[in-house]
Design an enzyme around this catalytic site. Structure first.
Site, PDB file in Angstrom:
ATOM      1  N   SER A 249       0.826  -1.194   0.000  1.00 52.54           N
ATOM      2  CA  SER A 249       0.000   0.000   0.000  1.00 52.54           C
ATOM      3  C   SER A 249       0.866   1.252   0.000  1.00 52.54           C
ATOM      4  CB  SER A 249      -0.933   0.036   1.217  1.00 52.54           C
ATOM      5  OG  SER A 249      -0.202   0.307   2.404  1.00 52.54           O
ATOM      6  N   LYS A 250       0.305   2.303  -0.547  1.00 53.03           N
ATOM      7  CA  LYS A 250       0.978   3.605  -0.544  1.00 53.03           C
ATOM      8  C   LYS A 250       1.182   4.076   0.891  1.00 53.03           C
ATOM      9  CE  LYS A 250       0.304   8.378  -2.136  1.00 53.03           C
ATOM     10  NZ  LYS A 250      -0.603   9.296  -2.852  1.00 53.03           N
TER      11      LYS A 250
END
Length: 481
Positions: A249-250
């Site tokens: 995930s970012k």
């Protein structure tokens, strides 16, 4: 047979998540394998997530990945506009039609009332309060200009089932689904509504997206069914994991496609590796071109279980691509990274590139592999010690002056000639080849590990610099005696 049409519908957040790129890639591969079309649609109705210049990132990422779109913003096509913020009137029209068909209703509840429905943990569920308004009551509120949203009318009983082409039959109890907002008070749609309307109007036959939407799909099907539209086929993809417990995930700072390219991974290798995160071509191939992936792609090869993003494996694959490049291809791709090296401009560029191509897996390694050439200075004489080569400072004191003399006399100062001369020196003096080559390389580079042996380093440095370094190393050994 109906034309296969898939789509990629990213939000312009300025970041191309690896999972998003895989979704685009699979949509592209599936469409092309079946002679269909791949459509790009920009889902920018959530202004809170919009990042300036993010649409450019989407276009550039797809182009760099080799994924070409048949329709999309600025690309033509009969189903535009392909940017959701330009389709507001379309969503309003269909939301009002859905109300007429009983699949949705106007909701006038204000924030205070909605907040009153939340429990101590802030979790709330809409109670269908406005569904009970009379038609006349709704008309009066609309005429008075009261703010409203349009909510989906989820059945109070029953369940929704559908067949996913990866996971099989999926059933969700309608009691698990809330009457979500379809059209917001600003007139813009939510994802839940816009994606259904757009997929239908754009003729999307196969919806490919992440498995997090498995449980949401029944509410989308209610919209299709309310309008009497044909449902698309669904292909849900398992997540890509950082490890056994965490998704990529970012938020966790995990790399995007752009990040990996900036590190120096070969673009084609990134795409190749991403394709294998959830799909198997049915044989043992790991290195494949985009055209080979299209030919091999099938839904039967898709996995149900999550895949773990293994960066060492990606590094290996990137290295395979680098070693398969021609010298010209490698030079074009590697030059921006070579220019960051301290050795750039001080040594022959072609020689530097030839030296590192067999020895790097990503272009970003090039500076660290070469910087030592421009950082030569005093070093610990213990580097001459090597048990395998049976060499140490004492051996180096004998080898270096002899090597200096031999190399000074060489008529041609090139790799093959230098190597032959040093081996001949070892044979003449009764030394092992490795003793001579190790001592000379250490003296020339001051490094235990280098991208090349003594003769390669000597050729790269050139006769004058090579002799100067041998003399300096010999002098330091004498001073340290």
């Amino acid at each position: 047979m109906k034309e296969v049409r898939t789509r990629f519908a990213p939000s312009p957040t300025g970041y191309m998540h690896i999972g998003n790129l895989r979704t685009a890639l699979y949509g592209y591969l599936f469409a092309k394998k079946n002679g269909g079309k791949f459509i790009l649609r920009i889902e920018d109705t959530d202004s809170s997530r919009y990042v300036e210049d993010a649409v450019r990132v989407i276009y550039e990422t797809l182009a760099e990945a080799g994924i070409s779109c048949d329709e999309g913003p600025g690309m033509g096509g009969d189903c535009g506009p392909y940017i959701q913020s330009e389709r507001a009137a379309i969503y309003k029209e269909y939301a009002e039609k859905l109300v007429e068909r009983g699949g949705a209703y106007y909701c006038f509840c204000d924030k205070a009332r909605l907040d009153s429905l939340r429990d101590a943990n802030g979790v709330g569920r809409y109670d269908k309060h406005c569904l009970r308004l009379t038609k006349e009551g709704v008309a009066a509120k609309l005429a008075a200009g009261e703010p409203y949203v349009i909510r989906q009318n989820i059945p109070a009983e029953g369940s929704g089932s559908y067949e996913d082409l990866v996971y099989g039959e999926v059933t969700v109890d309608f009691k698990e689904i809330e009457d979500g907002v379809l059209l917001k008070s600003d007139g813009m749609p939510t994802y839940n509504f816009a994606n259904v309307v757009d997929d239908h109007l754009m003729g999307i036959t196969h919806v490919i997206r992440g498995s997090e939407y498995l449980s949401s799909t029944p509410k989308y099907n209610l919209i299709y069914d309310a309008f009497g539209w044909e449902r698309p086929a669904y292909i849900h993809l398992p997540p890509i994991m950082k490890n056994a417990r965490e998704k990529l995930s970012k938020r966790n700072g995990d790399a995007s496609f752009q990040d990996l390219v900036a590190k120096g991974y070969v673009k084609e290798a990134i795409v190749n590796y991403i394709a294998l995160l959830g799909w198997n071509p049915g044989d043992n191939r790991e290195k494949m071109s985009l055209s080979e992936m299209i030919a091999a792609f099938s839904l039967e090869g898709l996995h149900k279980s999550p895949s773990i993003f293994d960066e060492p494996k990606l590094r290996w694959l990137s290295g395979e691509y680098i070693r398969a490049m021609s010298a010209e291809e490698f030079a074009a791709a590697a030059l921006p990274f070579l220019e960051k090296s301290k050795a750039y401009g001080k040594f022959d560029t072609v020689a530097l590139l030839r030296l590192v191509q067999p020895r790097v897996e990503i272009f970003g390694e090039i500076p660290e592999k070469l910087d030592f050439l421009a950082e030569y200075g005093a070093f610990d004489a213990a580097l001459y010690g090597n048990k395998k080569m049976k060499t140490d400072e004492t051996v180096a004191r004998q080898v270096l002056p002899a090597a200096e003399e031999v190399l000074r006399a060489l008529p041609v100062f090139a790799n093959a000639e230098i190597y032959a001369a040093l081996v001949a020196l070892a044979q003449e003096r009764g030394w092992k080849n490795g003793q001579v080559l190790w001592c000379v390389r250490i003296a020339l580079t001051a490094k235990e590990s280098t991208p090349g042996g003594a003769s390669e380093m000597a050729e790269l440095l050139g006769r004058e610099e090579c002799l100067a370094r041998l003399a300096a190393a010999r002098q330091r050994l004498r001073e340290g005696a």
